[in-house]
Design a protein around this motif. Structure first.
Motif, PDB file in Angstrom:
ATOM      1  N   ASP A  19       0.924  -1.197   0.024  1.00 42.71           N
ATOM      2  CA  ASP A  19       0.045  -0.015   0.038  1.00 42.71           C
ATOM      3  C   ASP A  19       0.936   1.237  -0.042  1.00 42.71           C
ATOM      4  OD1 ASP A  19      -1.740   2.142   0.301  1.00 42.71           O
ATOM      5  OD2 ASP A  19      -3.123   0.954   1.800  1.00 42.71           O
ATOM      6  N   VAL A  20       1.277   1.775  -1.231  1.00 45.11           N
ATOM      7  CA  VAL A  20       2.222   2.937  -1.285  1.00 45.11           C
ATOM      8  C   VAL A  20       1.712   4.078  -0.716  1.00 45.11           C
ATOM      9  CG1 VAL A  20       3.290   4.563  -2.816  1.00 45.11           C
ATOM     10  CG2 VAL A  20       3.617   1.798  -3.200  1.00 45.11           C
ATOM     11  N   GLU A  21       0.093   4.432  -0.729  1.00 47.83           N
ATOM     12  CA  GLU A  21      -0.307   5.353  -0.507  1.00 47.83           C
ATOM     13  C   GLU A  21      -0.164   5.375   1.081  1.00 47.83           C
ATOM     14  OE1 GLU A  21      -1.163   8.127  -1.965  1.00 47.83           O
ATOM     15  OE2 GLU A  21      -0.451   7.282  -3.876  1.00 47.83           O
ATOM     16  N   ALA A  22      -0.455   4.472   1.858  1.00 42.83           N
ATOM     17  CA  ALA A  22      -0.356   4.323   3.346  1.00 42.83           C
ATOM     18  C   ALA A  22       1.087   4.778   3.843  1.00 42.83           C
ATOM     19  CB  ALA A  22      -0.834   3.065   3.602  1.00 42.83           C
ATOM     20  N   PHE A  71       2.379   7.848   5.816  1.00 46.04           N
ATOM     21  CA  PHE A  71       2.983   7.312   7.488  1.00 46.04           C
ATOM     22  C   PHE A  71       4.320   8.062   7.334  1.00 46.04           C
ATOM     23  CE2 PHE A  71       6.290   4.982   9.671  1.00 46.04           C
ATOM     24  CZ  PHE A  71       5.907   4.932  10.680  1.00 46.04           C
ATOM     25  N   TYR A  72       5.131   7.965   6.403  1.00 49.34           N
ATOM     26  CA  TYR A  72       6.635   8.678   6.224  1.00 49.34           C
ATOM     27  C   TYR A  72       6.274  10.148   6.242  1.00 49.34           C
ATOM     28  CZ  TYR A  72       8.720   3.962   6.474  1.00 49.34           C
ATOM     29  OH  TYR A  72       9.142   2.767   6.978  1.00 49.34           O
ATOM     30  N   GLY A  73       5.291  10.640   5.684  1.00 47.93           N
ATOM     31  CA  GLY A  73       5.089  11.920   5.552  1.00 47.93           C
ATOM     32  C   GLY A  73       4.878  12.507   6.734  1.00 47.93           C
ATOM     33  N   GLY A 114       1.534   6.431  17.234  1.00 47.27           N
ATOM     34  CA  GLY A 114       0.428   6.648  17.063  1.00 47.27           C
ATOM     35  C   GLY A 114      -0.247   6.482  15.730  1.00 47.27           C
ATOM     36  N   LEU A 115       0.338   6.186  14.711  1.00 44.74           N
ATOM     37  CA  LEU A 115       0.151   6.157  13.452  1.00 44.74           C
ATOM     38  C   LEU A 115       0.194   4.548  13.111  1.00 44.74           C
ATOM     39  CD1 LEU A 115       2.030   8.905  11.570  1.00 44.74           C
ATOM     40  CD2 LEU A 115      -0.393   8.727  11.891  1.00 44.74           C
ATOM     41  N   GLY A 116       0.422   3.676  14.212  1.00 41.75           N
ATOM     42  CA  GLY A 116       0.624   2.328  13.763  1.00 41.75           C
ATOM     43  C   GLY A 116       1.848   1.489  13.885  1.00 41.75           C
TER      44      GLY A 116
END
Length: 264
Positions: free
Chosen positions: A18-21, A25-27, A218-220
Protein backbone atom coordinates in the motif's frame (compact mmCIF):
# COMPACT_ATOMS: atom_id res chain seq x y z
CA UNK A 1 26.43 16.65 -5.89
CA UNK A 2 29.61 14.68 -6.55
CA UNK A 3 29.45 10.98 -7.28
CA UNK A 4 29.98 9.10 -4.01
CA UNK A 5 33.12 6.98 -3.45
CA UNK A 6 32.69 3.28 -4.18
CA UNK A 7 30.91 1.49 -1.33
CA UNK A 8 29.30 4.62 0.13
CA UNK A 9 25.61 4.24 1.04
CA UNK A 10 23.99 6.40 -1.62
CA UNK A 11 20.26 5.60 -1.75
CA UNK A 12 17.41 3.79 0.01
CA UNK A 13 14.01 2.61 -1.14
CA UNK A 14 11.30 0.24 -0.02
CA UNK A 15 8.52 -1.77 -1.66
CA UNK A 16 5.06 -1.47 -0.11
CA UNK A 17 1.80 -3.22 -0.89
CA UNK A 18 0.00 0.00 0.00
CA UNK A 19 2.14 2.85 -1.31
CA UNK A 20 -0.37 5.55 -0.40
CA UNK A 21 -0.39 4.36 3.22
CA UNK A 22 3.43 4.35 3.25
CA UNK A 23 3.51 7.89 1.85
CA UNK A 24 1.07 9.04 4.52
CA UNK A 25 3.05 7.38 7.34
CA UNK A 26 6.52 8.59 6.36
CA UNK A 27 5.19 12.00 5.43
CA UNK A 28 3.80 12.38 8.96
CA UNK A 29 6.79 10.80 10.75
CA UNK A 30 9.74 12.17 8.75
CA UNK A 31 8.25 15.17 6.99
CA UNK A 32 8.60 13.76 3.49
CA UNK A 33 6.79 15.03 0.43
CA UNK A 34 6.50 12.92 -2.70
CA UNK A 35 6.98 13.42 -6.40
CA UNK A 36 4.89 12.04 -9.21
CA UNK A 37 5.10 8.30 -9.86
CA UNK A 38 6.07 7.14 -13.33
CA UNK A 39 4.37 4.02 -14.68
CA UNK A 40 7.28 3.42 -17.07
CA UNK A 41 9.46 2.84 -13.97
CA UNK A 42 6.97 0.70 -12.05
CA UNK A 43 5.34 3.67 -10.29
CA UNK A 44 8.59 4.39 -8.45
CA UNK A 45 7.94 7.46 -6.29
CA UNK A 46 10.67 9.65 -4.80
CA UNK A 47 10.48 11.26 -1.37
CA UNK A 48 11.80 14.77 -0.76
CA UNK A 49 12.82 17.08 2.05
CA UNK A 50 12.78 20.75 1.10
CA UNK A 51 12.95 19.71 -2.54
CA UNK A 52 15.92 17.36 -2.08
CA UNK A 53 15.59 13.64 -2.85
CA UNK A 54 16.03 11.43 0.24
CA UNK A 55 14.43 8.03 -0.52
CA UNK A 56 11.75 6.32 -2.60
CA UNK A 57 8.77 4.00 -2.29
CA UNK A 58 7.46 1.62 -4.91
CA UNK A 59 4.61 -0.92 -5.24
CA UNK A 60 5.44 -4.60 -5.81
CA UNK A 61 5.60 -5.94 -9.32
CA UNK A 62 2.59 -8.06 -10.37
CA UNK A 63 2.82 -11.42 -8.63
CA UNK A 64 5.27 -10.25 -5.98
CA UNK A 65 4.25 -10.68 -2.36
CA UNK A 66 7.42 -9.86 -0.43
CA UNK A 67 7.61 -8.48 3.10
CA UNK A 68 8.15 -4.71 2.95
CA UNK A 69 11.79 -3.94 3.71
CA UNK A 70 14.11 -0.98 3.29
CA UNK A 71 16.88 -1.58 0.78
CA UNK A 72 20.20 0.28 1.05
CA UNK A 73 22.19 0.92 -2.14
CA UNK A 74 25.98 1.12 -2.18
CA UNK A 75 27.70 3.28 -4.78
CA UNK A 76 29.63 1.66 -7.60
CA UNK A 77 31.49 3.16 -10.58
CA UNK A 78 30.72 -0.03 -12.54
CA UNK A 79 27.71 -2.12 -11.48
CA UNK A 80 28.66 -5.01 -13.77
CA UNK A 81 32.14 -5.23 -12.24
CA UNK A 82 30.64 -5.09 -8.74
CA UNK A 83 28.20 -7.87 -9.64
CA UNK A 84 31.14 -10.02 -10.74
CA UNK A 85 32.88 -9.37 -7.40
CA UNK A 86 29.70 -10.29 -5.55
CA UNK A 87 29.64 -13.70 -7.26
CA UNK A 88 33.37 -14.25 -6.86
CA UNK A 89 33.07 -13.77 -3.12
CA UNK A 90 30.13 -16.07 -2.49
CA UNK A 91 27.27 -13.60 -2.81
CA UNK A 92 24.16 -13.88 -4.95
CA UNK A 93 23.12 -11.46 -7.68
CA UNK A 94 19.33 -11.34 -7.40
CA UNK A 95 18.73 -8.73 -10.12
CA UNK A 96 21.39 -8.40 -12.80
CA UNK A 97 22.76 -4.92 -13.49
CA UNK A 98 19.92 -3.07 -15.18
CA UNK A 99 20.01 0.38 -16.70
CA UNK A 100 17.21 2.68 -15.52
CA UNK A 101 16.93 5.26 -18.28
CA UNK A 102 19.52 7.99 -17.84
CA UNK A 103 19.20 7.80 -14.05
CA UNK A 104 21.80 5.06 -13.60
CA UNK A 105 22.27 1.31 -13.31
CA UNK A 106 21.03 -0.83 -10.44
CA UNK A 107 21.81 -4.30 -9.19
CA UNK A 108 20.24 -6.21 -6.29
CA UNK A 109 22.22 -8.79 -4.35
CA UNK A 110 22.63 -10.81 -1.15
CA UNK A 111 25.80 -11.42 0.79
CA UNK A 112 26.70 -15.03 1.78
CA UNK A 113 24.90 -14.59 5.13
CA UNK A 114 21.66 -13.62 3.39
CA UNK A 115 21.71 -9.82 3.77
CA UNK A 116 19.95 -8.12 0.85
CA UNK A 117 21.38 -4.87 -0.51
CA UNK A 118 21.51 -2.83 -3.69
CA UNK A 119 24.27 -1.47 -5.90
CA UNK A 120 23.82 1.84 -7.70
CA UNK A 121 25.95 3.22 -10.52
CA UNK A 122 24.79 6.80 -10.71
CA UNK A 123 23.88 8.58 -13.90
CA UNK A 124 21.74 11.69 -13.75
CA UNK A 125 20.49 10.39 -10.38
CA UNK A 126 23.52 10.17 -8.10
CA UNK A 127 21.62 9.29 -4.93
CA UNK A 128 20.79 11.14 -1.73
CA UNK A 129 20.66 14.90 -2.24
CA UNK A 130 20.97 15.49 1.50
CA UNK A 131 21.95 13.31 4.46
CA UNK A 132 22.12 13.76 8.21
CA UNK A 133 19.45 16.46 8.34
CA UNK A 134 16.16 15.66 10.14
CA UNK A 135 14.13 13.32 7.93
CA UNK A 136 17.09 12.25 5.78
CA UNK A 137 19.31 9.17 5.79
CA UNK A 138 21.78 9.14 8.67
CA UNK A 139 23.38 5.69 9.06
CA UNK A 140 22.98 1.98 8.34
CA UNK A 141 23.99 -1.34 9.88
CA UNK A 142 24.21 -4.85 8.50
CA UNK A 143 22.36 -7.19 10.89
CA UNK A 144 23.48 -10.81 10.46
CA UNK A 145 23.70 -14.06 12.40
CA UNK A 146 26.86 -15.01 10.50
CA UNK A 147 29.13 -11.99 10.93
CA UNK A 148 32.26 -13.84 9.81
CA UNK A 149 30.73 -14.20 6.34
CA UNK A 150 29.67 -10.56 6.10
CA UNK A 151 33.05 -9.44 7.47
CA UNK A 152 34.89 -11.30 4.71
CA UNK A 153 32.45 -10.43 1.92
CA UNK A 154 31.92 -6.67 2.10
CA UNK A 155 35.60 -5.60 2.23
CA UNK A 156 36.30 -7.98 -0.66
CA UNK A 157 33.60 -6.40 -2.84
CA UNK A 158 34.02 -2.77 -1.74
CA UNK A 159 37.20 -0.88 -0.70
CA UNK A 160 36.39 -1.01 3.01
CA UNK A 161 38.83 -0.87 5.89
CA UNK A 162 37.38 -2.62 8.95
CA UNK A 163 37.58 -1.74 12.64
CA UNK A 164 36.13 -3.71 15.55
CA UNK A 165 34.54 -2.09 18.60
CA UNK A 166 36.44 -3.47 21.60
CA UNK A 167 34.43 -2.62 24.70
CA UNK A 168 30.89 -1.98 23.47
CA UNK A 169 29.43 -5.20 24.90
CA UNK A 170 28.25 -6.33 21.45
CA UNK A 171 29.91 -7.81 18.39
CA UNK A 172 30.01 -4.67 16.24
CA UNK A 173 32.26 -3.82 13.31
CA UNK A 174 32.72 -0.58 11.36
CA UNK A 175 33.49 -0.32 7.66
CA UNK A 176 35.24 2.80 6.40
CA UNK A 177 36.44 4.42 3.20
CA UNK A 178 39.47 6.61 3.73
CA UNK A 179 38.76 8.77 6.78
CA UNK A 180 34.98 8.26 6.57
CA UNK A 181 33.13 5.53 8.50
CA UNK A 182 30.21 4.57 6.26
CA UNK A 183 28.57 1.36 7.52
CA UNK A 184 28.19 -0.80 10.62
CA UNK A 185 27.84 -4.56 11.12
CA UNK A 186 25.96 -6.01 14.11
CA UNK A 187 25.75 -9.68 15.13
CA UNK A 188 22.11 -10.72 15.60
CA UNK A 189 21.68 -12.37 19.00
CA UNK A 190 18.94 -14.38 20.66
CA UNK A 191 16.89 -11.22 21.08
CA UNK A 192 15.98 -11.59 17.39
CA UNK A 193 13.31 -14.26 16.78
CA UNK A 194 14.45 -17.00 14.36
CA UNK A 195 11.90 -15.89 11.76
CA UNK A 196 13.54 -12.43 11.46
CA UNK A 197 15.89 -12.63 8.46
CA UNK A 198 19.23 -10.80 8.26
CA UNK A 199 18.77 -7.29 6.93
CA UNK A 200 20.22 -3.79 6.62
CA UNK A 201 18.90 -1.45 9.31
CA UNK A 202 18.50 2.04 7.85
CA UNK A 203 18.55 5.02 10.22
CA UNK A 204 16.84 8.33 9.49
CA UNK A 205 17.85 11.50 11.34
CA UNK A 206 15.23 13.24 13.50
CA UNK A 207 15.15 16.35 15.67
CA UNK A 208 13.71 14.57 18.71
CA UNK A 209 13.76 10.78 18.98
CA UNK A 210 11.05 10.47 21.64
CA UNK A 211 8.63 12.76 19.82
CA UNK A 212 9.20 10.89 16.55
CA UNK A 213 8.65 7.51 18.21
CA UNK A 214 5.42 8.71 19.82
CA UNK A 215 4.20 10.03 16.48
CA UNK A 216 5.12 6.80 14.66
CA UNK A 217 3.51 4.53 17.26
CA UNK A 218 0.40 6.69 17.18
CA UNK A 219 0.21 6.04 13.44
CA UNK A 220 0.46 2.25 13.85
CA UNK A 221 4.21 1.57 14.03
CA UNK A 222 5.62 -0.96 16.50
CA UNK A 223 8.47 0.08 18.79
CA UNK A 224 11.12 -2.66 18.74
CA UNK A 225 13.88 -1.05 20.83
CA UNK A 226 14.54 2.15 22.70
CA UNK A 227 14.55 5.04 22.79
CA UNK A 228 18.09 4.78 24.16
CA UNK A 229 20.83 7.37 24.42
CA UNK A 230 24.30 6.31 23.26
CA UNK A 231 27.61 8.06 22.56
CA UNK A 232 26.38 8.42 18.97
CA UNK A 233 22.90 9.78 19.65
CA UNK A 234 19.48 8.92 21.03
CA UNK A 235 17.89 6.27 18.84
CA UNK A 236 15.06 3.78 18.53
CA UNK A 237 14.15 0.87 16.27
CA UNK A 238 10.66 0.56 14.80
CA UNK A 239 8.59 -1.39 12.33
CA UNK A 240 6.23 0.70 10.22
CA UNK A 241 2.54 -0.28 9.93
CA UNK A 242 3.30 -2.54 6.94
CA UNK A 243 6.19 -4.28 8.73
CA UNK A 244 9.27 -2.56 7.26
CA UNK A 245 11.97 -2.10 9.91
CA UNK A 246 13.84 1.19 10.26
CA UNK A 247 15.49 3.26 12.98
CA UNK A 248 15.54 6.93 13.90
CA UNK A 249 18.34 8.84 15.59
CA UNK A 250 18.87 12.28 17.10
CA UNK A 251 22.64 12.61 16.79
CA UNK A 252 22.70 15.82 18.87
CA UNK A 253 21.64 14.02 22.07
CA UNK A 254 24.52 11.83 23.28
CA UNK A 255 25.65 10.12 26.47
CA UNK A 256 28.92 8.43 27.41
CA UNK A 257 32.23 8.00 25.62
CA UNK A 258 32.51 6.19 22.29
CA UNK A 259 33.95 2.66 22.56
CA UNK A 260 37.52 2.12 21.51
CA UNK A 261 38.07 0.47 18.13
CA UNK A 262 40.82 -1.72 16.70
CA UNK A 263 41.83 -2.09 13.06
CA UNK A 264 41.25 -5.64 11.79
Amino acid sequence: MAVQPEGTPCWADAMFGDVEAAKSFYGEVLGWTFGESASVYGNYTQAYLDGKAVAAVVPPMPGQDAQPQWCLYLASPDAAATAAKIRENGGEVVVEPMRVGDFGTLCLARDPSGVAFGVWQGGTHEGFETTGTPGAYAWAEIYTRRPEQADAFFPAVFPYAARQMDDSGVDYRLFGIGEATVLGRMRMGEEFPPEVPPYVNVYFAVENCDDTVARAVGLGAVLRFGPMTSPFGRFAALSDPQGASFSVIDATTTEGEPPTVTDV
